[in-house]
Motif scaffolding. Structure first.
Motif, PDB file in Angstrom:
ATOM      1  N   SER A  25       0.819  -1.205   0.000  1.00 14.41           N
ATOM      2  CA  SER A  25       0.000   0.000   0.000  1.00 14.41           C
ATOM      3  C   SER A  25       0.856   1.260   0.000  1.00 14.41           C
ATOM      4  O   SER A  25       0.690   2.147  -0.838  1.00 14.41           O
ATOM      5  N   GLU A  26       1.777   1.342   0.955  1.00 13.01           N
ATOM      6  CA  GLU A  26       2.609   2.543   1.056  1.00 13.01           C
ATOM      7  C   GLU A  26       3.611   2.638  -0.083  1.00 13.01           C
ATOM      8  O   GLU A  26       3.951   3.731  -0.533  1.00 13.01           O
ATOM      9  N   GLY A  27       4.095   1.489  -0.575  1.00 14.53           N
ATOM     10  CA  GLY A  27       5.041   1.494  -1.688  1.00 14.53           C
ATOM     11  C   GLY A  27       4.377   1.598  -3.041  1.00 14.53           C
ATOM     12  O   GLY A  27       5.064   1.727  -4.049  1.00 14.53           O
ATOM     13  N   ARG A  28       3.030   1.520  -3.071  1.00 14.25           N
ATOM     14  CA  ARG A  28       2.246   1.635  -4.293  1.00 14.25           C
ATOM     15  C   ARG A  28       2.730   0.649  -5.361  1.00 14.25           C
ATOM     16  O   ARG A  28       2.996   1.004  -6.502  1.00 14.25           O
ATOM     17  N   ALA A  29       2.828  -0.619  -4.961  1.00 17.81           N
ATOM     18  CA  ALA A  29       3.212  -1.675  -5.883  1.00 17.81           C
ATOM     19  C   ALA A  29       1.961  -2.270  -6.516  1.00 17.81           C
ATOM     20  O   ALA A  29       1.001  -2.588  -5.810  1.00 17.81           O
ATOM     21  N   PRO A  30       1.918  -2.443  -7.837  1.00 21.45           N
ATOM     22  CA  PRO A  30       0.761  -3.076  -8.460  1.00 21.45           C
ATOM     23  C   PRO A  30       0.437  -4.432  -7.848  1.00 21.45           C
ATOM     24  O   PRO A  30      -0.726  -4.786  -7.692  1.00 21.45           O
ATOM     25  N   PRO A 299      13.901  -2.672 -14.515  1.00 24.86           N
ATOM     26  CA  PRO A 299      12.721  -1.857 -14.779  1.00 24.86           C
ATOM     27  C   PRO A 299      11.444  -2.680 -14.728  1.00 24.86           C
ATOM     28  O   PRO A 299      11.296  -3.673 -15.441  1.00 24.86           O
ATOM     29  N   GLY A 300      10.547  -2.300 -13.805  1.00 25.93           N
ATOM     30  CA  GLY A 300       9.281  -3.004 -13.658  1.00 25.93           C
ATOM     31  C   GLY A 300       9.241  -4.011 -12.537  1.00 25.93           C
ATOM     32  O   GLY A 300       8.155  -4.508 -12.210  1.00 25.93           O
ATOM     33  N   PHE A 301      10.402  -4.301 -11.912  1.00 22.58           N
ATOM     34  CA  PHE A 301      10.417  -5.374 -10.915  1.00 22.58           C
ATOM     35  C   PHE A 301      11.399  -5.077  -9.776  1.00 22.58           C
ATOM     36  O   PHE A 301      12.460  -4.493  -9.991  1.00 22.58           O
ATOM     37  N   LEU A 302      11.027  -5.538  -8.584  1.00 25.97           N
ATOM     38  CA  LEU A 302      11.890  -5.527  -7.407  1.00 25.97           C
ATOM     39  C   LEU A 302      11.849  -6.921  -6.782  1.00 25.97           C
ATOM     40  O   LEU A 302      10.823  -7.613  -6.857  1.00 25.97           O
ATOM     41  N   ALA A 303      12.949  -7.322  -6.154  1.00 26.90           N
ATOM     42  CA  ALA A 303      13.018  -8.659  -5.564  1.00 26.90           C
ATOM     43  C   ALA A 303      13.970  -8.657  -4.382  1.00 26.90           C
ATOM     44  O   ALA A 303      14.920  -7.871  -4.337  1.00 26.90           O
ATOM     45  N   SER A 304      13.716  -9.541  -3.437  1.00 24.48           N
ATOM     46  CA  SER A 304      14.601  -9.673  -2.286  1.00 24.48           C
ATOM     47  C   SER A 304      14.492 -11.072  -1.706  1.00 24.48           C
ATOM     48  O   SER A 304      13.387 -11.623  -1.593  1.00 24.48           O
ATOM     49  N   LEU A 305      15.639 -11.642  -1.357  1.00 27.10           N
ATOM     50  CA  LEU A 305      15.718 -12.950  -0.704  1.00 27.10           C
ATOM     51  C   LEU A 305      16.774 -12.838   0.385  1.00 27.10           C
ATOM     52  O   LEU A 305      17.948 -12.576   0.095  1.00 27.10           O
ATOM     53  N   PHE A 306      16.375 -13.009   1.641  1.00 27.40           N
ATOM     54  CA  PHE A 306      17.325 -12.958   2.752  1.00 27.40           C
ATOM     55  C   PHE A 306      16.966 -14.008   3.787  1.00 27.40           C
ATOM     56  O   PHE A 306      15.798 -14.367   3.952  1.00 27.40           O
ATOM     57  N   PHE A 307      17.982 -14.493   4.492  1.00 27.52           N
ATOM     58  CA  PHE A 307      17.753 -15.515   5.510  1.00 27.52           C
ATOM     59  C   PHE A 307      18.677 -15.300   6.703  1.00 27.52           C
ATOM     60  O   PHE A 307      19.742 -14.698   6.589  1.00 27.52           O
ATOM     61  N   ALA A 314      13.963 -17.884   6.413  1.00 29.73           N
ATOM     62  CA  ALA A 314      14.245 -17.127   5.196  1.00 29.73           C
ATOM     63  C   ALA A 314      12.968 -16.455   4.721  1.00 29.73           C
ATOM     64  O   ALA A 314      11.856 -16.927   5.006  1.00 29.73           O
ATOM     65  N   ALA A 315      13.134 -15.356   3.988  1.00 31.36           N
ATOM     66  CA  ALA A 315      11.984 -14.653   3.419  1.00 31.36           C
ATOM     67  C   ALA A 315      12.296 -14.243   1.989  1.00 31.36           C
ATOM     68  O   ALA A 315      13.419 -13.847   1.675  1.00 31.36           O
ATOM     69  N   VAL A 316      11.280 -14.344   1.138  1.00 35.33           N
ATOM     70  CA  VAL A 316      11.352 -13.916  -0.255  1.00 35.33           C
ATOM     71  C   VAL A 316      10.222 -12.924  -0.481  1.00 35.33           C
ATOM     72  O   VAL A 316       9.086 -13.162  -0.062  1.00 35.33           O
ATOM     73  N   VAL A 317      10.532 -11.795  -1.134  1.00 29.27           N
ATOM     74  CA  VAL A 317       9.518 -10.788  -1.449  1.00 29.27           C
ATOM     75  C   VAL A 317       9.729 -10.326  -2.890  1.00 29.27           C
ATOM     76  O   VAL A 317      10.857  -9.989  -3.275  1.00 29.27           O
ATOM     77  N   LEU A 318       8.664 -10.292  -3.687  1.00 26.81           N
ATOM     78  CA  LEU A 318       8.718  -9.885  -5.087  1.00 26.81           C
ATOM     79  C   LEU A 318       7.613  -8.877  -5.367  1.00 26.81           C
ATOM     80  O   LEU A 318       6.505  -8.999  -4.839  1.00 26.81           O
ATOM     81  N   ALA A 319       7.916  -7.890  -6.203  1.00 27.13           N
ATOM     82  CA  ALA A 319       6.916  -6.890  -6.590  1.00 27.13           C
ATOM     83  C   ALA A 319       7.144  -6.507  -8.042  1.00 27.13           C
ATOM     84  O   ALA A 319       8.274  -6.574  -8.542  1.00 27.13           O
ATOM     85  N   ASN A 320       6.068  -6.072  -8.720  1.00 29.17           N
ATOM     86  CA  ASN A 320       6.200  -5.700 -10.131  1.00 29.17           C
ATOM     87  C   ASN A 320       6.095  -4.192 -10.303  1.00 29.17           C
ATOM     88  O   ASN A 320       5.166  -3.658 -10.897  1.00 29.17           O
ATOM     89  N   CYS A 321       7.107  -3.489  -9.763  1.00 27.21           N
ATOM     90  CA  CYS A 321       7.209  -2.040  -9.944  1.00 27.21           C
ATOM     91  C   CYS A 321       8.684  -1.658  -9.988  1.00 27.21           C
ATOM     92  O   CYS A 321       9.531  -2.335  -9.403  1.00 27.21           O
ATOM     93  N   THR A 322       8.979  -0.575 -10.697  1.00 31.72           N
ATOM     94  CA  THR A 322      10.361  -0.140 -10.861  1.00 31.72           C
ATOM     95  C   THR A 322      10.951   0.385  -9.569  1.00 31.72           C
ATOM     96  O   THR A 322      12.126   0.172  -9.275  1.00 31.72           O
ATOM     97  N   SER A 323      10.151   1.083  -8.798  1.00 29.68           N
ATOM     98  CA  SER A 323      10.597   1.591  -7.497  1.00 29.68           C
ATOM     99  C   SER A 323       9.377   1.655  -6.593  1.00 29.68           C
ATOM    100  O   SER A 323       8.245   1.591  -7.056  1.00 29.68           O
ATOM    101  N   LEU A 326      10.754  -0.865  -0.191  1.00 31.41           N
ATOM    102  CA  LEU A 326      12.131  -1.318   0.029  1.00 31.41           C
ATOM    103  C   LEU A 326      12.075  -2.789   0.449  1.00 31.41           C
ATOM    104  O   LEU A 326      11.939  -3.123   1.620  1.00 31.41           O
ATOM    105  N   LEU A 327      12.188  -3.668  -0.530  1.00 31.32           N
ATOM    106  CA  LEU A 327      11.908  -5.073  -0.280  1.00 31.32           C
ATOM    107  C   LEU A 327      12.940  -5.740   0.621  1.00 31.32           C
ATOM    108  O   LEU A 327      12.622  -6.716   1.304  1.00 31.32           O
ATOM    109  N   SER A 328      14.178  -5.250   0.632  1.00 33.04           N
ATOM    110  CA  SER A 328      15.155  -5.855   1.544  1.00 33.04           C
ATOM    111  C   SER A 328      14.751  -5.623   2.991  1.00 33.04           C
ATOM    112  O   SER A 328      14.952  -6.493   3.850  1.00 33.04           O
TER     113      SER A 328
END
Length: 461
Positions: A25-30, A299-307, A314-323, A326-328
């Motif tokens: 919501s706050e990051g306005r990710a589709p 462009p169009g995507f953000l991703a993060s994988l940390f454990f 571990a956690a994985v987070v994916l979004a389809n927006c350029t910015s 902050l997924l990390s």
């Protein structure tokens, strides 16, 4: 919406859902999807908003950007483990004529090779990979911006070189090698070089209006080993578990541990935040815990994988927006939520199966000068040496089978430990990388370098 599973408590699941809902919501990710892994399997999947009118599940592909680098690093470590290269080899030995040949394989993996962050020419993430058909198109006329090995400088072209190295030594395209040696053995059937339905489309969200613009999804060509892959939360959850535990079909636990061992500090601003880089993995301290993994963006995507290895979460987070989100930070929060709400239950203590009298004799208190240490013998076959109080150098040691041990971490990593015995067979002292540890402070019966004053301990006269 979230897929509920009984492995996590309802309150934990709601906290996880709340965190990704706030991020979307706050990051306005589709759309935004996430997964949490514990005890070797995915225990939670969550999603917010829609892809093609449907709430995305754990099998919808998103582009993962630079998490691709960790996959490429796995391939390089496999080559090392097979004896086809050494991490200290200069690139020129295996891939001549690049203009960056003096950099070692390890320096390329750790982003200390001195290479530029990006390739020359048009913005490579938004232009066809056919414009970079040769390595010279990726590196340009002056590949090096900094002295080799002197500083950490994140480099996408550096991982292009590593991909080319894999291709040279395997004699096959990078993606074919990746599929056969990593994706198929780990069961990552929804990870690929190009998008496969169902997949999310990439979007740019207007910074000052709730409007969107589609982003191009270019094939990166030569730059593919730095950021080409598409994947899902289900596949990346399995990959995260592999990065924590290893899998002998792909890479041993020892080798994946080496990948997440700091090999280079981050830039100055990152160091202040406790960030470093291993061999294809980012390392960071957040909320008092050590996290390893990688972030990604195209462009169009953000991703993060940390454990967190210590929490086995571990956690994985994916979004389809350029910015936007902050997924990390989101991934770190998902790890924290589970680790704090449902802390790892330790394995039951059990005594060792066999007791070696010669090793047991070493257990107890030792002194380095006047500093008191305790040596403990544990059921896993290791010994540990640590200060009796306060902070100081500490390490576990692995037996070498010849009466000596080798340090596993910290100041004493790789250092030899041995018990020095007197002619009668009794233990005189411990020798740890030439440091003498004695049973009493400056034991006069031990060969303390510099000797021990004959008058012994005294007060002020």
């Amino acid at each position: 919406m979230t897929t509920l599973q009984e492995e996590l408590l309802p309150g934990t699941r709601r906290a996880l859902l709340h965190r990704i809902a706030v991020a979307q919501s706050e990051g306005r990710a589709p759309s935004l999807v996430a997964a949490v892994v514990r005890d070797g399997r995915a225990v939670w999947h969550g999603a917010r908003s829609c892809v093609d009118g449907e709430v995305p599940d754990e099998n919808v592909q998103y582009r993962i950007g630079s998490i691709t680098k960790t996959f490429t690093a796995v391939l390089v470590l496999r080559l090392r483990d097979e004896g086809l290269l050494d991490l200290g080899d200069p690139l020129e030995k295996h891939l001549p004529g690049t203009g960056a040949g003096e950099a070692t394989v390890a320096e390329l993996l750790a982003h200390t090779a001195g290479l530029a962050a990006e390739s020359p020419g048009p913005w490579w993430e938004r232009t066809p990979g056919s414009l970079r058909a040769e390595l010279s198109d990726v590196l340009g006329e002056q590949p090096l911006l900094h002295p080799v090995g002197r500083r950490h400088h994140y480099s996408n072209p550096g991982y292009t070189l590593l991909g080319a190295l894999v291709e040279k030594l395997r004699g096959e395209p990078w993606e074919d090698v990746l599929r056969r040696e990593v994706l198929e053995p780990l069961g990552l059937s929804r990870t690929s070089g190009g998008p496969r339905a169902p997949h999310a489309g990439g979007w740019a969200v207007h910074p000052w209006a709730d409007a969107m613009l589609p982003e191009p999804a270019e094939d990166l060509g030569r730059m593919a080993p730095a950021g080409q892959l598409w994947s899902t939360t289900a596949d990346l959850a399995r990959f995260a578990d592999f990065l924590m535990r290893g899998d002998d079909r792909v890479l041993s636990a020892e080798s994946v541990r080496e990948m997440r061992t700091p090999a280079a500090p981050g830039e100055a601003a990152d160091v202040a935040d406790g960030a470093a880089y291993g061999l294809g993995m980012q390392i960071q301290h957040r909320d008092g815990r050590l996290l390893a993994g990688h972030s990604g963006s195209l462009p169009g995507f953000l991703a993060s994988l940390f454990f967190s290895e210590s929490d086995d979460v571990a956690a994985v987070v994916l979004a389809n927006c350029t910015s936007g989100p902050l997924l990390s930070l989101v991934a770190a929060d998902l790890v924290r939520i589970v680790a704090e709400a449902e802390p790892r239950i330790p394995e039951p203590w059990r005594p060792m199966a066999e007791v070696d009298p010669g090793v047991l004799e070493l257990a107890g208190q030792w002194y380095w000068g006047t500093h008191a240490f305790a040596l403990r013998v544990t059921a896993d076959g290791l010994v540990s040496l640590e200060p009796l109080s306060g902070k100081g150098r500490r390490s576990r040691f692995r037996a070498n089978g010849d009466g000596t041990w080798t340090g596993l971490e910290g100041y004493y990593a790789g250092e030899p430990l041995r018990a020095v015995r007197r002619p009668d067979g009794g233990v005189s002292h411990l020798d740890l990388g030439s440091f003498v540890f004695t049973r009493q402070p400056y034991d006069e019966g031990a060969p303390v370098p510099g000797g021990v004053d004959a008058e012994g301990w005294r007060g002020i006269r």
